[in-house]
Scaffold this active site. Structure first.
Site, PDB file in Angstrom:
ATOM      1  N   ASP A 145       2.903   2.310  -7.652  1.00  0.00           N
ATOM      2  CA  ASP A 145       2.091   1.192  -7.169  1.00  0.00           C
ATOM      3  C   ASP A 145       1.238   1.695  -6.012  1.00  0.00           C
ATOM      4  O   ASP A 145       1.766   2.069  -4.958  1.00  0.00           O
ATOM      5  CB  ASP A 145       3.025   0.057  -6.725  1.00  0.00           C
ATOM      6  CG  ASP A 145       2.277  -1.209  -6.369  1.00  0.00           C
ATOM      7  OD1 ASP A 145       1.090  -1.132  -6.000  1.00  0.00           O
ATOM      8  OD2 ASP A 145       2.892  -2.300  -6.435  1.00  0.00           O
ATOM      9  N   HIS A 146      -0.078   1.691  -6.206  1.00  0.00           N
ATOM     10  CA  HIS A 146      -0.979   2.249  -5.194  1.00  0.00           C
ATOM     11  C   HIS A 146      -1.024   1.401  -3.927  1.00  0.00           C
ATOM     12  O   HIS A 146      -1.584   1.827  -2.897  1.00  0.00           O
ATOM     13  CB  HIS A 146      -2.392   2.386  -5.761  1.00  0.00           C
ATOM     14  CG  HIS A 146      -3.018   3.714  -5.499  1.00  0.00           C
ATOM     15  ND1 HIS A 146      -2.990   4.321  -4.261  1.00  0.00           N
ATOM     16  CD2 HIS A 146      -3.691   4.578  -6.310  1.00  0.00           C
ATOM     17  CE1 HIS A 146      -3.626   5.474  -4.310  1.00  0.00           C
ATOM     18  NE2 HIS A 146      -4.040   5.675  -5.543  1.00  0.00           N
ATOM     19  N   ARG A 147      -0.419   0.214  -3.942  1.00  0.00           N
ATOM     20  CA  ARG A 147      -0.388  -0.616  -2.739  1.00  0.00           C
ATOM     21  C   ARG A 147       0.609  -0.096  -1.714  1.00  0.00           C
ATOM     22  O   ARG A 147       0.455  -0.342  -0.512  1.00  0.00           O
ATOM     23  CB  ARG A 147      -0.049  -2.061  -3.094  1.00  0.00           C
ATOM     24  CG  ARG A 147      -1.076  -2.763  -3.971  1.00  0.00           C
ATOM     25  CD  ARG A 147      -0.588  -4.144  -4.376  1.00  0.00           C
ATOM     26  NE  ARG A 147       0.614  -4.071  -5.206  1.00  0.00           N
ATOM     27  CZ  ARG A 147       1.274  -5.138  -5.661  1.00  0.00           C
ATOM     28  NH1 ARG A 147       0.838  -6.356  -5.349  1.00  0.00           N
ATOM     29  NH2 ARG A 147       2.346  -4.995  -6.415  1.00  0.00           N
ATOM     30  N   PRO A 199      -1.530  -2.502  -9.170  1.00  0.00           N
ATOM     31  CA  PRO A 199      -2.575  -1.474  -9.340  1.00  0.00           C
ATOM     32  C   PRO A 199      -1.901  -0.102  -9.406  1.00  0.00           C
ATOM     33  O   PRO A 199      -1.667   0.542  -8.389  1.00  0.00           O
ATOM     34  CB  PRO A 199      -3.426  -1.635  -8.080  1.00  0.00           C
ATOM     35  CG  PRO A 199      -2.474  -2.181  -7.058  1.00  0.00           C
ATOM     36  CD  PRO A 199      -1.469  -3.011  -7.800  1.00  0.00           C
TER      37      PRO A 199
END
Length: 491
Positions: free
Chosen positions: A461-463, A285
């Site tokens: 990566d938004h994680r 994401p």
């Protein structure tokens, strides 16, 4: 004259299952020696020359330039000749190997007992080579032995279905003997795992490896085999009736009605890039932040260094120096996400930065990495970036150089563009892009001026982090470009 021996295409590194034959260096009837290059092949990693493990007369070439050959299939047939004919015999004492190939756990069977006379013959042939190493593969031989992890019989028996015929098993075992998987980069798979997946119809391209660096293990395939398969509601779909004119005939595309001008197979480096990018888009994401940067200070610094007669690093080396400093302050962007078998995930951090440098080559986009880049000065970074770019464009970069990055720097400004929302180089979690440096109107101390401006774009990566961390890192690099002397005491 001795019986003709067939050399099978070996695994040239990282568990690749095929290679494209680029050219032959020998012809039928030629006399060849042990370790003489016989062909150039291109894999998804790079272009390499394949050495012959045998000496003798070339009896047959199994393939034409442009063909894609499977690992374990015949490459060349060689007829050994007596020493009196002037060609080295197969009984000659083997030379010491340049270095033994290191084989990780679960990537190779221990030396199995040959299933038949053919396997026993191969065991003897294997001793005739010099042992020279080529991207994880070398002609076997010499006195040094690679370390192997022996698998218990129970773990091997699961790979042998009851209906397997002895002859098929023997041929398979012989193929496994001739295939070597020396590394653990990316989705590397052993011959055992490949065979197990093939026998049970498992698509390895969609599996997520649970081993180190995403290595696909036997347990991953077993899990995929035992997973329930959803049955479609309609077992017999209604037949689709198409008018005759919609079918593709005589080189005309059915959907557009246009004549087809070319068909280009997706293979080699392009195939590997497509797989990596698809996996990145489907799993990560991602989000993107960008900023315009006044690079006038950096440009003026380089000009002053040139005036002093000193060797001046390239702009990318300076930016690489700023990036490594930024990753030390914002280590969340220098990580990797790993998934466990139970579905849980971990963010894995690293003590160091392997900085990937995106390089466009004739074979496609590749990303060799500067190992331990945080320890290098701008000048040292410049030298290593130039070296890696050269070997990548020649197709000679090693699997380690191409697969060990932790963060990627992409200079797409050389193509004359300002910005791009780049795709993250899986399994990394961020990529920084640098656009072209051009003259733009800029406000300096309340006055309008013409400055050298570039755009930085960070995809992350938004994680692993939120926008605050990503923006903080991007601003750090931007400030360093605008005020370069604060970070370049070690130029």
């Amino acid at each position: 004259m001795s019986e003709t021996r067939v050399f099978l295409l070996p695994d040239l590194g990282e568990g690749l299952t095929e290679a494209e034959l680029v050219s032959w260096h020998v012809a039928v009837g030629d006399s060849i020696e042990v370790d003489q290059p016989i062909a150039e092949v291109e894999t998804a990693k790079s272009a390499v020359e394949v050495p012959s493990p045998y000496a003798g007369i070339v009896a047959e070439l199994h393939g034409k330039p442009g063909e894609t050959l499977d690992v374990g299939k015949p490459l060349i047939s060689v007829t050994p000749v007596s020493s009196g004919a002037g060609v080295a015999t197969d009984d000659a004492a083997p030379a010491e190997p340049a270095q033994p190939a290191v084989v990780p756990a679960e990537t190779e069977l221990a030396e199995p007992k040959p299933a038949n006379a053919e396997a026993e013959a191969y065991r003897e042939e294997e001793k005739a080579g010099s042992g020279n190493v080529l991207i994880g593969y070398g002609t076997p031989g010499g006195h040094a032995a690679a370390k192997r992890t022996r698998l218990p019989k129970a773990s091997v028996s699961v790979l042998e279905p009851a209906e397997t015929q002895p002859a098929d098993k023997a041929a398979d075992d012989l193929t496994l003997l001739r295939t070597r998987v020396p590394g653990k980069l990316g989705a590397v798979i052993s011959p055992l795992v490949r065979r197990m997946a093939r026998e049970h119809g498992v698509d390895l391209g969609v599996l997520h490896g649970s081993g180190e660096s995403g290595l696909i293990m036997r347990r991953d395939v077993e899990k995929a085999i035992s997973a329930p398969v959803a049955e479609p509601a309609e077992t017999k779909p209604a037949p689709v009736v198409e008018p005759a004119e919609t079918k593709e005939t005589q080189g005309r595309d059915a959907r557009t009605g246009l004549a087809i001008s070319s068909r280009t197979p997706v293979r080699g480096v392009r195939k590997a890039v497509a797989a990596t990018m698809s996996r990145s888009r489907s799993e990560i994401p991602e989000a993107t932040v960008w900023v315009d940067v006044d690079a006038t200070g950096l440009m003026e610094l380089r000009e002053s260094m040139k005036a002093g007669g000193a060797a001046v690093p390239g702009l990318l080396a300076f930016i690489a120096r700023f990036v490594t400093a930024g990753l030390k302050k914002y280590p969340e962007l220098n990580t990797r996400i790993e998934s466990a078998e139970d579905g849980s995930q971990e963010i894995v951090g690293f003590d160091g930065v392997n900085l990937g440098i995106a390089a466009q080559t004739d074979r496609g986009l590749v990303v060799p990495s500067v190992r331990s880049a945080e320890k290098l000065s701008a000048r040292e970074l410049d030298a290593e970036i130039r070296r890696l770019t050269d070997v990548a464009r020649e197709g000679k970069a090693t699997p380690t150089e191409l697969g060990s990055g932790t963060f990627t720097l992409n200079n797409y400004g050389v193509f004359g563009v300002d910005g791009s929302a780049a795709i993250i180089n899986h399994p990394e979690v961020a990529i920084l892009g640098v656009g072209r440096i051009i003259d733009k109107p800029w406000v300096v101390n309340g006055e309008l001026a013409v400055r050298k401006v570039t755009e930085l774009t960070l995809t992350f990566d938004h994680r692993v982090c939120d926008g605050g961390t990503a923006a903080g890192f991007l601003r750090f690099v931007a400030d360093a470009i605008e005020n370069p002397t604060t970070l370049l005491a070690d130029i």
